[in-house]
Design a protein around this motif. Structure first.
Motif, PDB file in Angstrom:
ATOM      1  N   ASP A 114      52.150  22.989 -49.453  1.00 54.92           N
ATOM      2  CA  ASP A 114      52.622  21.984 -48.096  1.00 54.92           C
ATOM      3  C   ASP A 114      52.792  22.842 -46.639  1.00 54.92           C
ATOM      4  OD1 ASP A 114      53.732  20.175 -46.360  1.00 54.92           O
ATOM      5  OD2 ASP A 114      55.356  19.639 -46.857  1.00 54.92           O
ATOM      6  N   VAL A 115      51.563  22.352 -45.965  1.00 57.06           N
ATOM      7  CA  VAL A 115      51.361  23.537 -44.591  1.00 57.06           C
ATOM      8  C   VAL A 115      52.026  22.621 -43.228  1.00 57.06           C
ATOM      9  CG1 VAL A 115      50.032  24.354 -45.266  1.00 57.06           C
ATOM     10  CG2 VAL A 115      48.895  22.732 -44.334  1.00 57.06           C
ATOM     11  N   THR A 116      51.928  21.191 -43.495  1.00 52.40           N
ATOM     12  CA  THR A 116      52.996  19.590 -42.319  1.00 52.40           C
ATOM     13  C   THR A 116      53.275  20.989 -41.072  1.00 52.40           C
ATOM     14  OG1 THR A 116      53.572  18.902 -43.910  1.00 52.40           O
ATOM     15  CG2 THR A 116      53.664  18.090 -41.631  1.00 52.40           C
ATOM     16  N   HIS A 117      53.998  21.564 -41.741  1.00 50.60           N
ATOM     17  CA  HIS A 117      54.984  23.081 -40.676  1.00 50.60           C
ATOM     18  C   HIS A 117      54.251  23.247 -39.768  1.00 50.60           C
ATOM     19  CE1 HIS A 117      54.918  25.180 -44.055  1.00 50.60           C
ATOM     20  NE2 HIS A 117      55.373  26.253 -43.235  1.00 50.60           N
ATOM     21  N   LEU A 118      53.381  23.695 -40.780  1.00 49.46           N
ATOM     22  CA  LEU A 118      52.667  24.712 -39.434  1.00 49.46           C
ATOM     23  C   LEU A 118      50.741  24.759 -38.687  1.00 49.46           C
ATOM     24  CD1 LEU A 118      51.525  27.349 -42.535  1.00 49.46           C
ATOM     25  CD2 LEU A 118      53.226  27.929 -40.935  1.00 49.46           C
ATOM     26  N   LEU A 119      50.534  23.507 -39.003  1.00 55.25           N
ATOM     27  CA  LEU A 119      49.929  22.369 -38.560  1.00 55.25           C
ATOM     28  C   LEU A 119      50.535  21.570 -36.790  1.00 55.25           C
ATOM     29  CD1 LEU A 119      46.758  21.946 -39.327  1.00 55.25           C
ATOM     30  CD2 LEU A 119      48.042  19.492 -39.941  1.00 55.25           C
ATOM     31  N   LYS A 137      52.012  13.487 -40.012  1.00 56.90           N
ATOM     32  CA  LYS A 137      52.163  13.206 -41.314  1.00 56.90           C
ATOM     33  C   LYS A 137      53.381  13.919 -42.178  1.00 56.90           C
ATOM     34  CE  LYS A 137      54.254   9.557 -44.144  1.00 56.90           C
ATOM     35  NZ  LYS A 137      53.436   8.262 -44.935  1.00 56.90           N
ATOM     36  N   SER A 138      51.667  14.677 -42.400  1.00 58.26           N
ATOM     37  CA  SER A 138      52.024  15.585 -43.864  1.00 58.26           C
ATOM     38  C   SER A 138      50.476  16.149 -43.596  1.00 58.26           C
ATOM     39  CB  SER A 138      52.561  14.659 -45.038  1.00 58.26           C
ATOM     40  OG  SER A 138      51.496  14.103 -45.189  1.00 58.26           O
ATOM     41  N   ALA A 139      50.338  17.780 -44.039  1.00 60.07           N
ATOM     42  CA  ALA A 139      48.923  18.051 -44.659  1.00 60.07           C
ATOM     43  C   ALA A 139      49.668  19.121 -45.895  1.00 60.07           C
ATOM     44  CB  ALA A 139      48.829  19.006 -44.155  1.00 60.07           C
ATOM     45  N   THR A 140      48.431  19.331 -46.568  1.00 56.94           N
ATOM     46  CA  THR A 140      48.518  19.916 -48.107  1.00 56.94           C
ATOM     47  C   THR A 140      47.264  20.645 -48.127  1.00 56.94           C
ATOM     48  OG1 THR A 140      49.516  18.728 -49.153  1.00 56.94           O
ATOM     49  CG2 THR A 140      48.406  20.634 -50.528  1.00 56.94           C
ATOM     50  N   ALA A 141      47.319  22.257 -47.978  1.00 57.75           N
ATOM     51  CA  ALA A 141      46.350  22.984 -48.466  1.00 57.75           C
ATOM     52  C   ALA A 141      45.940  23.289 -49.584  1.00 57.75           C
ATOM     53  CB  ALA A 141      46.662  24.470 -47.882  1.00 57.75           C
ATOM     54  N   TYR A 142      44.413  23.670 -50.525  1.00 61.28           N
ATOM     55  CA  TYR A 142      44.273  23.939 -51.715  1.00 61.28           C
ATOM     56  C   TYR A 142      43.661  24.505 -51.305  1.00 61.28           C
ATOM     57  CZ  TYR A 142      46.085  18.680 -52.301  1.00 61.28           C
ATOM     58  OH  TYR A 142      47.239  17.754 -52.676  1.00 61.28           O
ATOM     59  N   ILE A 143      43.263  25.895 -51.922  1.00 62.21           N
ATOM     60  CA  ILE A 143      43.009  26.721 -51.765  1.00 62.21           C
ATOM     61  C   ILE A 143      42.421  27.753 -53.360  1.00 62.21           C
ATOM     62  CG2 ILE A 143      43.047  29.551 -50.588  1.00 62.21           C
ATOM     63  CD1 ILE A 143      45.258  28.065 -48.938  1.00 62.21           C
ATOM     64  N   THR A 144      41.046  28.694 -53.341  1.00 60.39           N
ATOM     65  CA  THR A 144      41.148  28.861 -54.004  1.00 60.39           C
ATOM     66  C   THR A 144      39.863  30.227 -54.166  1.00 60.39           C
ATOM     67  OG1 THR A 144      40.510  29.416 -56.769  1.00 60.39           O
ATOM     68  CG2 THR A 144      39.120  27.786 -56.018  1.00 60.39           C
ATOM     69  N   SER A 145      39.578  30.773 -54.902  1.00 62.55           N
ATOM     70  CA  SER A 145      38.877  32.081 -54.685  1.00 62.55           C
ATOM     71  C   SER A 145      38.371  32.651 -55.550  1.00 62.55           C
ATOM     72  CB  SER A 145      39.564  32.535 -53.325  1.00 62.55           C
ATOM     73  OG  SER A 145      40.120  34.074 -53.982  1.00 62.55           O
ATOM     74  N   HIS A 146      37.016  33.392 -55.022  1.00 67.14           N
ATOM     75  CA  HIS A 146      37.090  34.268 -55.946  1.00 67.14           C
ATOM     76  C   HIS A 146      36.614  36.152 -55.192  1.00 67.14           C
ATOM     77  CE1 HIS A 146      33.194  31.625 -57.107  1.00 67.14           C
ATOM     78  NE2 HIS A 146      33.266  31.240 -57.915  1.00 67.14           N
TER      79      HIS A 146
END
Length: 897
Positions: free
Chosen positions: A204-209, A161-170
């Motif tokens: 929003d990564v729904t379209h990539l999954l 239905k939906s997917a959300t990516a949360y990302i951070t980094s050093h």
């Protein structure tokens, strides 16, 4: 106040007829349909849209829903507030998506239909919402510190239905899902005071999954986290090791949920980016690329296991400002063969970003791109002003078909690019330059009858674009690129016209507070230089920028958020004073002021640094008082009002003679003393006259530096010398704003004479050709020349002033500004027969308009006598203007000469 304004306008102006009113352009936290919201009471804004004059909102109703469930309904609220209206419903849930709509009522009580829905999504709101773990590479790092790759394959067995990516980094990251880049942001996670505030981004990564097999990957580069910043090989400021924190929250069609997150199951490698530093540039060896490494079609058996780290998550915050994105593109104008025999591409514009190159050649062929802002007087490639920064990108081909290269984790400031080693014929179509800057919405347009002034405006805007790259940097090309506080405070009001910088500065000011040391403000933010700070006019950024943003956007929250920081700074100064004089610490002073070559008359432009400091001490104290009043902190108003009286008394005792002269007789000294009301009121006009004398002594040229220049023309106009302000604006010989324009500048220079009249350069160790501070003249052009301003009783252009100062040899000038309420504009024209003004006032505001003239009978509006207009109230005469009050609408004024 708001009900009073509404009732006044309704009684004074409104006619019987109704026009359709609606609400549109919905924003949440100043953004369109944002994701990653952490604020528990986010704020709603909308515009009232109506073609009817004098339209006001008398009430609103907001409803917020999640799916089919309404989570908050405000009910009908009787107010004209339509900007920064806070959510007051039940607690919002992490990762949840919401829709909202608003309905408005006009001044006649007539309701509009519900607006089209807008959306927002909450982010991860607390450390407990993170299920991901910090991971680092399991590979022993090479001395060149190549970029690192991370990947994980996983499976989703249900319809998504939906997917959300949360990302951070050093370090900086680029993330991918099934081979596709996640998002369109660059240089993420941006630059903050990482140990205290590390931003994450939401996508929003729904379209990539896809249902079934998936692969997620990320590439990390050094970025601000561990690149050399500043001087003396000052690297690894925040840490020595790159790391990734990422999770994808998935919701399936059946209502179940899943999370894919960084943990010990991920793998690591290195790839084609073999070297990457901010100042020196990037090396990409395409022969080392891991084919399809971020897709399902890659065998990662040889990859190393990652290391899991238990770093705290308490410093992680969402991104509140606009991300850095690719903006304008520039084709190569021409390819030059210099007198030295080098091949150089001219892109025609000094910009900040990078060049994308297309090339075909053999495996191992190497192409080196070097970057420069200018050519020397002989026409040769010039990089001495870059100091230690190499600013070079090197690309090594894998061979075969056509290849495309651009850097990932660095950028350059340039107009010219030297190309070495290119295989085959060098053609312009093989090279495209892309500008990179924070994706702030353009808001201001300025135009005039003078082409040089229009080019100056172009240069101001491009100086802002190039240096508003997640933080407000001083310059984008040499071994610096730091968030110098003095430059930012000098330019912040100008910046707020050209682009919507509300969120940009709100984010950066939180880092100002994070990096303060017992209230002391470092010279650069984020602080990459150490413990030095509290230089007058630099450290005052702590008070000046929040107040400027409040005035420009009506954003009371930035004052509340920054109040402790503002107060801590003023207190840090107070602790160092003696007899209320700030004369015990070191200061930059009026940085890069004009230094006359012939000082036989003793009128050097050197301004006493402690005189400057005392002026800014008073100014920051005044802004703290203003803020305390807005926040209704009456105790602090009393405390700091008393302090301000002592500061000004100490100034007059120490720096003013018995006859009213300043001990420094410079333009900057008089400008600051007048701008900040340091002198008794009965002494100010004679001080302004002395300022005029000084300018005329320099043959109508300015001598001010970074601290005096922003206020120079404002002070002249305030004290009745707009004619001289125009003379300074139009001066085109050194030193002046137009001298660089006539020398071919496409951005603002750091120095008045970065290139001298003989074509030679100023001191190369400090000679940037993209340095926006002197572009602060834009504020005078917008607010005084064209006359678009806001009153403090209706900040954020709720109560508008339109007061043009028509002068110089201009036949016309115009400006428009996209406010939170809608379009505000004025365009004036002047000829021998009449002066005309075309004014637009947005709905749900009121305006005080100053029409140049003294005889009402000679003024028409829309070709009818002004006195006959039912939509306009004439309130009096003032300093050569007829003053009128209006509500929203378009107005056409003409004044017969």
């Amino acid at each position: 106040m708001k009900k009073t304004i509404a009732s006044i306008l309704t009684c004074a102006f409104f006619t019987v007829g109704h026009a359709q009113t609606s609400a549109g352009k919905l924003l949440l936290e100043n953004l369109d349909n944002p994701a990653g919201i952490m604020e528990g009471q986010p704020r709603f804004s909308w515009q009232i849209q109506s073609k009817q004059r004098n339209t006001l909102q008398s009430a609103y109703e907001i409803k917020v829903s999640s799916g089919k469930n309404i989570v908050w309904s405000s009910g009908k609220v009787n107010t004209d507030s339509s900007v920064h209206v806070a959510y007051k419903g039940s607690p919002l849930v992490a990762n949840e998506k919401y829709q909202w709509q608003v309905k408005v009522w006009d001044q006649n009580g007539k309701s509009a239909a519900w607006s089209a829905p807008a959306s927002f999504q909450m982010g991860l709101m607390s450390p407990g919402d993170w299920k991901a773990q910090w991971i680092e590479s399991g590979i022993t790092e090479a001395p060149s510190r190549p970029s690192q790759l991370f990947r994980k394959s996983f499976s989703t067995g249900k319809k998504i239905k939906s997917a959300t990516a949360y990302i951070t980094s050093h370090g900086m990251y680029e993330a991918y899902l099934n081979g596709k880049r996640i998002g369109d942001a660059w240089l993420t996670p941006g630059w903050t005071s990482y140990n205290k505030r590390l931003q994450y981004q939401s996508y929003d990564v729904t379209h990539l999954l896809q249902q079934g097999a998936n692969t997620v990957g990320a590439m990390l580069g050094n970025g601000w986290y561990r690149s050399v910043l500043g001087w003396n090989n000052n690297g690894n400021i925040y840490g020595k090791t790159l790391g990734l924190l990422m999770q994808i929250n998935i919701e399936y069609a059946d209502g179940s949920k899943d999370i894919v997150a960084t943990d010990g199951s991920w793998k690591s490698e290195t790839g084609s980016v073999t070297y990457s530093e901010i100042y020196n540039g990037e090396t990409i060896d395409a022969r080392k690329e891991k084919l399809n490494w971020n897709t399902n079609n890659h065998d990662d058996k040889s990859w190393a296991a990652v290391q899991v780290k238990n770093y705290p998550l308490t410093n992680i915050v969402t991104t509140v400002n606009e991300a850095v994105k690719k903006q304008e593109s520039f084709k190569a104008l021409k390819i030059i063969t210099t007198p030295a025999g080098e091949k150089v591409i001219d892109f025609g514009q000094n910009l900040v970003g990078w060049v994308e190159m297309k090339v075909t050649g053999k495996a191992g062929d190497s192409v080196l791109l070097s970057h420069a802002e200018v050519l020397d007087k002989k026409g040769n490639f010039y990089t001495e002003n870059l100091r230690a920064a190499k600013a070079q990108n090197k690309y090594i081909l894998k061979g075969g078909s056509s290849e495309t290269f651009h850097p990932y984790f660095t950028w350059q400031g340039f107009r010219y690019v030297k190309v070495e080693g290119y295989p085959g014929e060098l053609k312009p179509e093989h090279f495209t330059a892309y500008a990179l800057y924070s994706d702030m919405k353009p808001t201001g347009i300025f135009n005039s009858s003078d082409s040089l002034i229009n080019q100056l405006q172009h240069n101001i805007q491009w100086g802002q674009k190039g240096n508003f790259l997640d933080v407000p940097t001083d310059c984008p090309q040499r071994d610096e690129r730091l968030g110098w506080t003095g430059d930012a405070q000098a330019f912040s009001r100008t910046a707020s016209f050209n682009m919507n910088v509300n969120n940009f500065f709100a984010k950066w000011m939180r880092d100002v507070e994070a990096d303060q040391i017992d209230g002391l403000v470092p010279h650069v933010i984020p602080n990459a230089l150490g413990k030095d700070g509290n230089s007058a006019g630099w450290a005052d950024v702590a008070t000046i920028v929040p107040w400027d943003m409040y005035i420009a956007y009506g954003d009371k929250r930035i004052l509340a958020t920054q109040y402790n920081s503002m107060k801590a700074f003023v207190e840090s100064v107070r602790r160092t004073t003696k007899d209320d004089l700030w004369n015990t610490t070191w200061h930059f002073g009026d940085w890069l002021f004009y230094r006359p070559f012939d000082d036989n008359d003793g009128s050097s432009a050197v301004t006493d640094k402690h005189l400057i400091a005392q002026c800014f001490y008073a100014h920051s104290t005044q802004l703290l008082i203003n803020t305390a009043k807005v926040l209704e902190n009456t105790a602090d108003v009393t405390t700091y009002t008393n302090l301000l009286q002592r500061i000004k008394a100490a100034f007059n005792k120490e720096y003013v003679t018995a006859t009213g002269r300043l001990v420094s007789g410079t333009q900057t000294a008089y400008v600051l003393a007048l701008q900040f009301d340091m002198l008794p009121e009965n002494s100010r006009q004679q001080a302004a006259d002395r300022l005029v004398e000084n300018i005329k002594r320099y043959h109508n040229h300015l001598t001010t530096g970074f601290l005096g220049t922003p206020y120079l023309c404002h002070v002249l106009t305030r004290f009745g010398h707009s004619d001289l302000a125009y003379t300074l604006l139009m001066q085109d010989t050194y030193p002046s704003w137009l001298y660089p324009v006539k020398m071919g500048a496409t951005t603002i220079w750091e120095r008045w004479d970065g290139i001298k009249t003989d074509g030679s350069f100023q001191t190369p160790t400090m000679n940037s050709f993209n340095h926006y501070a002197y572009g602060a003249i834009g504020d005078w052009m917008y607010r005084k020349m064209v006359g678009l301003d806001t009153y403090e009783d209706g900040v954020g252009y709720k109560h508008i002033q339109v007061k043009p100062h028509i002068g110089g040899k201009f036949t016309h000038a115009s400006a428009s500004l996209q406010t939170y309420y809608g379009t505000l504009s004025n365009a004036w024209k002047k000829d021998s027969a009449q002066i005309s003004m075309q004014v637009e006032i947005p709905a749900n505001t009121r305006a005080t308009i100053y029409i140049p003239g003294t005889d009402i009978s000679k003024i028409t509006e829309s070709n009818a006598p002004l006195s006959s207009s039912k939509d306009i109230k004439v309130t009096g005469r003032e300093d050569g203007y007829i003053v009128v009050e209006t509500g929203s609408g378009k107005y056409s004024f003409a004044v017969k000469q």
